[in-house]
Design an enzyme around this catalytic site. Structure first.
Site, PDB file in Angstrom:
ATOM      1  N   PRO A   1       0.800  -1.220   0.000  1.00  0.00           N
ATOM      2  CA  PRO A   1       0.000   0.000   0.000  1.00  0.00           C
ATOM      3  C   PRO A   1       0.835   1.272   0.000  1.00  0.00           C
ATOM      4  CG  PRO A   1      -0.120  -1.090   2.138  1.00  0.00           C
ATOM      5  CD  PRO A   1       0.584  -2.023   1.204  1.00  0.00           C
ATOM      6  N   ASN A   2       0.359   2.205  -0.782  1.00  0.00           N
ATOM      7  CA  ASN A   2       0.889   3.563  -0.896  1.00  0.00           C
ATOM      8  C   ASN A   2       2.210   3.664  -1.648  1.00  0.00           C
ATOM      9  OD1 ASN A   2      -1.309   4.780   0.537  1.00  0.00           O
ATOM     10  ND2 ASN A   2      -0.439   3.862   2.373  1.00  0.00           N
TER      11      ASN A   2
ATOM     12  N   ARG B   1       4.997  11.070  -2.111  1.00  0.00           N
ATOM     13  CA  ARG B   1       4.715  10.867  -0.690  1.00  0.00           C
ATOM     14  C   ARG B   1       5.991  10.987   0.131  1.00  0.00           C
ATOM     15  NH1 ARG B   1       4.223   5.286   2.223  1.00  0.00           N
ATOM     16  NH2 ARG B   1       3.585   5.966   4.279  1.00  0.00           N
TER      17      ARG B   1
ATOM     18  N   TYR C   1      11.252   8.913   1.676  1.00  0.00           N
ATOM     19  CA  TYR C   1      11.291   7.868   0.662  1.00  0.00           C
ATOM     20  C   TYR C   1      12.043   8.250  -0.608  1.00  0.00           C
ATOM     21  CZ  TYR C   1       7.718   5.920   3.685  1.00  0.00           C
ATOM     22  OH  TYR C   1       7.045   5.434   4.770  1.00  0.00           O
TER      23      TYR C   1
ATOM     24  N   ASN D   1       8.192  -5.387  -0.510  1.00  0.00           N
ATOM     25  CA  ASN D   1       8.049  -4.168   0.276  1.00  0.00           C
ATOM     26  C   ASN D   1       6.556  -4.080   0.582  1.00  0.00           C
ATOM     27  OD1 ASN D   1       7.792  -1.623   1.355  1.00  0.00           O
ATOM     28  ND2 ASN D   1       9.154  -0.654  -0.129  1.00  0.00           N
TER      29      ASN D   1
ATOM     30  N   ALA E   1       3.029  -0.610   5.048  1.00  0.00           N
ATOM     31  CA  ALA E   1       2.513  -0.679   6.419  1.00  0.00           C
ATOM     32  C   ALA E   1       2.017  -2.068   6.793  1.00  0.00           C
ATOM     33  CB  ALA E   1       1.402   0.353   6.608  1.00  0.00           C
TER      34      ALA E   1
ATOM     35  N   GLU F   1      12.421  -9.361   2.705  1.00  0.00           N
ATOM     36  CA  GLU F   1      11.638  -8.222   3.178  1.00  0.00           C
ATOM     37  C   GLU F   1      12.448  -6.952   2.914  1.00  0.00           C
ATOM     38  OE1 GLU F   1      10.335  -6.353   7.489  1.00  0.00           O
ATOM     39  OE2 GLU F   1      10.678  -8.512   7.362  1.00  0.00           O
TER      40      GLU F   1
ATOM     41  N   HIS G   1      12.596  -2.544   2.885  1.00  0.00           N
ATOM     42  CA  HIS G   1      12.100  -1.223   3.273  1.00  0.00           C
ATOM     43  C   HIS G   1      13.017  -0.176   2.661  1.00  0.00           C
ATOM     44  CE1 HIS G   1       9.523  -3.171   6.184  1.00  0.00           C
ATOM     45  NE2 HIS G   1      10.569  -3.911   6.498  1.00  0.00           N
TER      46      HIS G   1
ATOM     47  N   ARG H   1      12.724   5.042  12.828  1.00  0.00           N
ATOM     48  CA  ARG H   1      11.470   5.790  12.678  1.00  0.00           C
ATOM     49  C   ARG H   1      10.534   5.520  13.851  1.00  0.00           C
ATOM     50  NH1 ARG H   1       9.138   5.165   6.947  1.00  0.00           N
ATOM     51  NH2 ARG H   1       7.885   6.906   7.710  1.00  0.00           N
TER      52      ARG H   1
END
Length: 157
Positions: free
Chosen positions: A14-15, A22, A27, A83, A86, A107, A109, A116
């Site tokens: 998502p996103n 964003r 990012y 990725n 969330a 995984e 990121h 964070r």
């Protein structure tokens, strides 16, 4: 008969379709299309084909992980770079899909999630992932594809 090259499935959650717009301070300015280019070049380096996907829907990501497990079992896939956005921090269902499909999964990121917010520091995916990359920006995708290329033939995890 020449064997078909193995594929790498790159899943974006998502996103991630908003990359470049964003929170560019977190990012970066690169778009999802730029990420796909990085992945395509890395796959070419290792003789893989690329299957690049993005969804904002958890169930779709789960279905794709199931497909990847079938492809891997058939010798057609080197694994998955994921990725999950969330969903990394909230989805026991993705954890179960990865474990159930027995798929090699890295995984990923873009940002360093450990530097964070506290809620981003827990991952449901890490316990079933082959490895975790965080904080390398979009270049992390190429590193993850390299990791899949370096796994021993027939390795389980």
């Amino acid at each position: 008969m020449t064997p078909h090259p193995k594929s790498v499935l790159v899943l974006n959650g998502p996103n991630l379709n908003l990359l470049g717009r964003r929170e560019p301070a977190v990012y970066g300015a690169q778009t999802l299309a730029d990420v796909e280019t990085v992945c395509r070049e890395a796959c070419r380096t290792y003789g893989f084909t690329l299957d690049f996907r993005q969804s904002n829907h958890e169930g779709v990501l789960i279905d794709w992980i199931h497909e990847a497990g079938v492809a891997q079992a058939a010798g057609m896939s080197a694994g998955v770079v994921c990725n999950a956005g969330a969903y990394t921090h909230t989805s026991a269902a993705l954890h179960d899909a990865i474990k159930g499909a027995a798929v090699h999964l890295i995984e990923l990121h873009i940002s360093n999630v450990h530097a964070r917010e506290a809620f981003r520091q827990h991952s449901w995916l890490s316990p079933v992932a082959q490895g975790v990359l965080a904080g390398f920006g979009v270049n992390g995708y190429a590193l993850a594809i390299a990791a899949l290329a370096m796994q021993p033939a027939g390795s389980k995890q």
